[in-house]
Enzyme design. Structure first.
Site, PDB file in Angstrom:
ATOM      1  N   LYS A  43      19.428 -15.046  36.223  1.00 41.91           N
ATOM      2  CA  LYS A  43      18.260 -15.577  35.512  1.00 41.91           C
ATOM      3  C   LYS A  43      17.535 -14.408  34.844  1.00 41.91           C
ATOM      4  CE  LYS A  43      14.726 -19.048  36.223  1.00 41.91           C
ATOM      5  NZ  LYS A  43      13.917 -19.743  37.208  1.00 41.91           N
ATOM      6  N   SER A 131       4.910 -23.050  38.128  1.00 41.02           N
ATOM      7  CA  SER A 131       4.946 -21.637  37.723  1.00 41.02           C
ATOM      8  C   SER A 131       5.215 -21.523  36.228  1.00 41.02           C
ATOM      9  CB  SER A 131       6.040 -20.895  38.506  1.00 41.02           C
ATOM     10  OG  SER A 131       5.725 -20.881  39.867  1.00 41.02           O
TER      11      SER A 131
END
Ligand code: PNS
Length: 162
Positions: A43, A131
């Site tokens: 990621k 988030s």
């Protein structure tokens, strides 16, 4: 009775009040809660490194005595097995979360039948907080101080000013 060890996994990029609420409530239910920060090297668009996320969580949770914060890589069930934990804790905000988490819980139980996933319903105050949204709004310099712990606010300010 033996102590019940729970693992609360997530990306925590970064920690927000919904996460903190789940941690605080889980710490009252279970003897020890490990907050497991996913270290996903694939990621590339994370805002905070796993170590930065761990620091934020440790600061925000300094009032709790039965928690620990670590990072993990790979399959969650392998990490849970290594920790000898009996429970995976997840927070549920919405039906969409439920549908996704239901599949994950089934897969995890297929892989590790002795470990139960326990869902805590997100406090309605934080049901719209994620988030992803926190990072997006912080980029536009809007006031989100009511949605995140002070430790996250400080870290966001540092990150955006660096
Ligand atoms: O906060 P997030 O991003 O919703 O957390 C997701 C997390 C870390 C709980 C999930 O992606 C995960 O468990 N990743 C590890 C890989 C794994 O075990 N996947 C489940 C079996 S397909």
């Amino acid at each position: 009775m033996s102590k019940v060890h729970a693992v609360y996994p997530g990306s925590f990029d970064p920690l927000h009040n919904g996460h903190l609420d789940v941690i605080e409530r889980a710490s009252k239910v279970f003897n020890i809660v490990t907050i497991a920060v996913l270290n996903n090297s694939q990621k590339k668009n994370s805002m905070f490194t796993p170590n930065e996320r761990i620091k934020i969580i440790n600061k925000a949770c300094s009032h709790l005595t039965n928690i620990e914060v670590e990072s993990f890589e790979g399959l969650l069930v392998k990490y849970v097995q290594k920790k000898e934990a009996r429970v995976i804790v997840k927070g549920l905000r919405t039906i969409a979360d439920y549908e996704y988490e239901q599949l994950m819980a089934h897969i995890n139980r297929y892989l590790l039948p002795d470990v139960e996933t326990v869902f805590l319903l997100t406090d309605p105050r934080w049901s719209f907080v994620s988030s992803t949204r926190i990072k997006e709004i912080a980029n536009y310099d809007a006031d989100i101080s009511g949605l995140i712990p002070e430790a996250t606010q400080m870290a966001l300010l540092d990150k955006l000013n660096s």
